[in-house]
Design a protein around this motif. Structure first.
Motif: not given
Length: 388
Positions: A360-362, A151, A357-358, A364-365, A115
């Motif tokens: 970015g997954g990284k 974000q 939620v949409k 959020l993880l 990231t």
């Protein structure tokens, strides 16, 4: 007067949402007014997005930021500095451990997920210290993009809401004491708003408990870590910029393509100047990063509401020492709790869960890993120190 007219509609809407949520919280203390307000705000936001709000948005944003700060300041009138010294000092080992854990976890996840360094820094600092305040203080120092800031704040807020909803129940399942939960909320929840929401919900579930005071003291003690963290980051950025500047100067001094003739060199210079002009013009319009590094600023690093909170505590401490009954400050503390409910309504209104939620997954993880690690270390350190 114009400012009042501009802010009044949005503040009024937050007030209208907060009133029923306050009474619902009184009727169902196991949930609490702040949580009702967050959920109500998010539910309304799903049908009434920011572009549709017209002149109300300014007041909503004001409530989510300034009214929340007023709430924290007013909490100071219910606290004694002797208590701050006792609880704050007791929590220092746990605070240091959770901050170090979050920063290390963010760095590891940054390496594993590849990231951007800026968003990893913002998520790590926001998770470990005080959410939005830490992000706001850090972003100018590291010259983070606006998208990174938005974000990171969204990620932090998501786990703040989850913490406010589940931590009181988790504390019950673990058999935590009132003081232990105050320490847990103050060290394991990211933002002041969610710390107060979680602690207020706990107090509602346990009549006579006063974990809100402990959680607030621990949280504000933890917030002071913004100063050294931001100072270290500003030094790091200054050194990084110094190396980049030295490398650029070295490149200019190195033997160039002199054999190509003076015309070629002038052509290169002209092209460079043209690109520089375009970059400056684009920066003025886009403003994705700050135009110049911003160094360490004590005013930016230490939110003013913390200073006023401490000042309110001094007033209370001196007044009680002079014989004033501590209950005289109870109305201010009640007003503080209502302001918290209002602020939660505003924050809920400003949250788009679907977009969050949409987004970015990284990130959020990364936020999830930091959040879980902080909670685990907070509980582990309490158990190790015999506090729980």
């Amino acid at each position: 007067m114009n400012v009042v007219k501009q802010l009044a509609p949005g503040i009024g809407i937050c007030l209208l949402i907060a009133l029923p949520c306050w009474f619902l919280g009184e009727a169902l203390p196991i949930v609490g007014g702040p949580v009702f307000a967050i959920l109500a705000g998010m539910g309304i936001a799903a049908f009434w997005s920011q572009p549709k709000r017209g002149n109300t948005q300014a007041g909503i944003s004001f409530t989510g930021k300034k009214v929340l700060q007023w709430a924290v300041i007013l909490l100071g009138f219910g606290l004694n500095l002797a208590q701050i010294a006792r609880v704050g000092a007791e929590s220092l080992p746990i605070i240091a451990s959770t901050i170090a854990t979050a920063l290390i976890a963010a760095f590891i996840m940054h390496r594993l997920l590849h990231t951007d360094a800026a968003i990893a820094t913002l998520v790590g600092v926001g998770s470990s210290i005080c959410g939005g305040s830490a992000i706001a203080a850090t972003a100018p120092v590291i010259r983070a993009k606006d998208e990174d800031v938005a974000q990171a704040i969204s990620v932090i807020f998501l786990f703040n809401v989850i913490a406010a909803l589940i931590f009181p129940t988790l504390g019950n399942l673990l058999g935590m004491s009132n003081e232990g939960f105050g320490l847990f909320a103050g060290t394991a929840v990211n933002d002041t708003s969610s710390v107060t929401a979680a602690a207020a919900a706990w107090d509602g579930m346990h009549p006579g408990a006063n974990s809100l005071d402990d959680a607030t003291i621990v949280k504000l003690t933890r917030t002071l870590a913004i100063i050294p963290i931001t100072l270290v980051l500003s030094i790091f950025v200054a050194k990084r910029d110094g190396k980049a500047s030295a490398a650029a100067d070295g490149a200019k001094a190195a033997p160039g393509a002199a054999a190509a003739g003076e015309q070629h060199a002038m052509s290169q210079k002209s092209a460079v100047e043209e690109r520089a002009a375009k970059r400056e013009e684009g920066a003025g319009q886009n403003a994705k990063r700050a135009d110049a590094p911003q160094g360490f600023s004590l005013k930016r690093a230490l939110p003013s509401f913390i200073i006023f909170f401490l000042a309110a505590s001094v007033v209370t401490t001196v007044a009680v020492a002079c014989g004033v009954d501590a209950s005289a400050f109870s109305p201010l503390k009640t007003l503080s709790k209502f302001f918290i409910v209002m602020a939660m309504a505003a924050i809920g209104l400003n949250t788009d869960i679907v977009k969050l939620v949409k987004s970015g997954g990284k990130p959020l993880l990364m936020g999830l890993v930091c959040w879980v690690c902080i909670a685990a270390v907070s509980l582990g350190m309490q158990h190790l120190l015999g506090l729980w």
